[in-house]
Every structure is written in C-alpha cells, then in structure tokens.
Design an enzyme around this catalytic site. Sequence first.
Site, PDB file in Angstrom:
ATOM      1  NE  ARG A  82     -13.445  65.502  41.259  1.00  0.00           N
ATOM      2  CZ  ARG A  82     -14.448  66.208  41.757  1.00  0.00           C
ATOM      3  NH1 ARG A  82     -15.463  66.525  40.988  1.00  0.00           N
ATOM      4  NH2 ARG A  82     -14.459  66.601  43.008  1.00  0.00           N
ATOM      5  NE  ARG A  91     -11.715  69.895  41.944  1.00  0.00           N
ATOM      6  CZ  ARG A  91     -12.741  69.768  42.773  1.00  0.00           C
ATOM      7  NH1 ARG A  91     -13.956  69.907  42.326  1.00  0.00           N
ATOM      8  NH2 ARG A  91     -12.532  69.501  44.026  1.00  0.00           N
ATOM      9  CG  ASP A  94     -16.582  70.238  40.690  1.00  0.00           C
ATOM     10  OD1 ASP A  94     -17.231  69.212  40.966  1.00  0.00           O
ATOM     11  OD2 ASP A  94     -16.588  71.251  41.400  1.00  0.00           O
ATOM     12  CG  ASP A  96     -20.122  71.324  42.195  1.00  0.00           C
ATOM     13  OD1 ASP A  96     -19.945  70.101  42.286  1.00  0.00           O
ATOM     14  OD2 ASP A  96     -19.348  72.146  42.692  1.00  0.00           O
TER      15      ASP A  96
END
Length: 166
Positions: A82, A91, A94, A96
């Site tokens: 990343r 990217r 990711d 989250d």
Amino acid sequence: MRVVLALGSNLGRRMDNLQGALDALFDAPGLTFVAVSPVYETDPVGGPDQGPYLNAVVVAESMLDARTLLERAQGVENAFGRVRLVRNGPRTLDVDLIMVDGIVSDDPELTLPHPRAHERAFVLVPWSRADPDATIPGRGAVADLLAGLDQTGVRPREDLSLEPPA
Ligand SMILES: Nc1ncnc2c1ncn2[C@@H]1O[C@H](COP(=O)(O)OP(=O)(O)OP(=O)(O)O)[C@@H](O)[C@H]1O
Ligand SMILES: Nc1nc2c(c(=O)[nH]1)N=C(CO)CN2
C-alpha cells in the site's frame, strides 16, 4: 468483541490481494473468523480517476483492542504494498475498521464506527450479506441505510469468492 472490517483493492492482482489480506489478518492470534461476504466489483467513490475496486466485508471476533486491530490492519496493507500518493487514490489494498463492538470514538487516528461507512454502498451491500442483522451504532440498521442508497455502482462478482482464512 465483534468486529467488522472492509477490504478493498483496485490495483494489481485484486483478488489475490483480498484473499492474501484475509489470510494475513487471521494468521496471528487474537482474531477469530466469523464470516466473509461475497465479492463485489464497485465503481470508485471519490478521489482521482481510477479503476474499479473489488470489495468485501469480513466479520470476526476479536481479543485485540481497537488500536491493536488498526495496527494489524495497517501492517497487512503495508505488506501488500500500500502506498499513499493521493487521498482516496488507487491502492493495492485497503483494510478499514468499520465497527468494533459498540465502540464510538471520534479520535481522528481511529474513528469508530467508520465515519463514512453508513453512506458507502460498497461497504453496506457486502456487510448486509455477511450479517443480515447488522446495525451501526448511532446510524441504525444496515438494511435501512441501504434502502436509501444508490447501489448501481456495486455489482456482485458471482465468479469470485473468498475462501475462509487458511
Ligand atoms: N475506522 C478506521 N479505519 C481505518 N483507518 C482509520 C479509521 N479511522 C481513522 N483512521 C485513520 O485514517 C487514516 C487514513 O486511512 P486511509 O489512508 O486508509 O484512508 P482511506 O481508507 O483511503 O479513506 P477512508 O477513510 O475514507 O476510507 C489512517 O492512518 C488511520 O489512522
Ligand atoms: N468503490 C470503492 N471506492 C472507494 C473505496 C473502495 O474500497 N471502493 N475506498 C476508498 C477509500 O477508503 C474510496 N473510494
């Protein structure tokens, strides 16, 4: 604690990145896999012109505190190359933190529930498949939130599926 993580990738070998992230997240103690959503091809939201994402949501039981969980997620993002060149840019991976139990925090380093999850069909659609009864503290039921969202940018990829972590 029940935790919900959102996975996304729109660079490189997207599906390998998602499966690799799933395996890596659970490859250390502290997290127990509960469920993973189907995989969705999604139109990029925000940011510069970029390719479509593959998105999925993972549900787990965590013995880790929220900050440690964030560090693990970021470690996995880094392991998959990343690089942050521009906000909301493309990217390889990711990860989250969408929700950590009922924790509510406005700490900019770790805002919980994720401050944009309730308006993101690329999070809510897979999440509703991984957990049909999902609710967001302070925002209500995911199913209700979805009823008010345009979901045209989120398309199931029936040809793809994530295996539970090795
Ligand atoms: N719930 C959260 N999950 C992950 N990162 C968070 C969260 N809340 C705050 N952050 C912080 O956000 C910072 C930027 O994260 P990142 O670059 O992954 O944002 P993004 O995923 O591109 O955008 P968005 O936050 O809109 O999904 C991280 O350094 C992290 O400390
Ligand atoms: N479709 C889609 N769009 C995004 C995504 C994502 O995962 N999928 N992640 C972003 C930053 O977290 C910004 N925009």
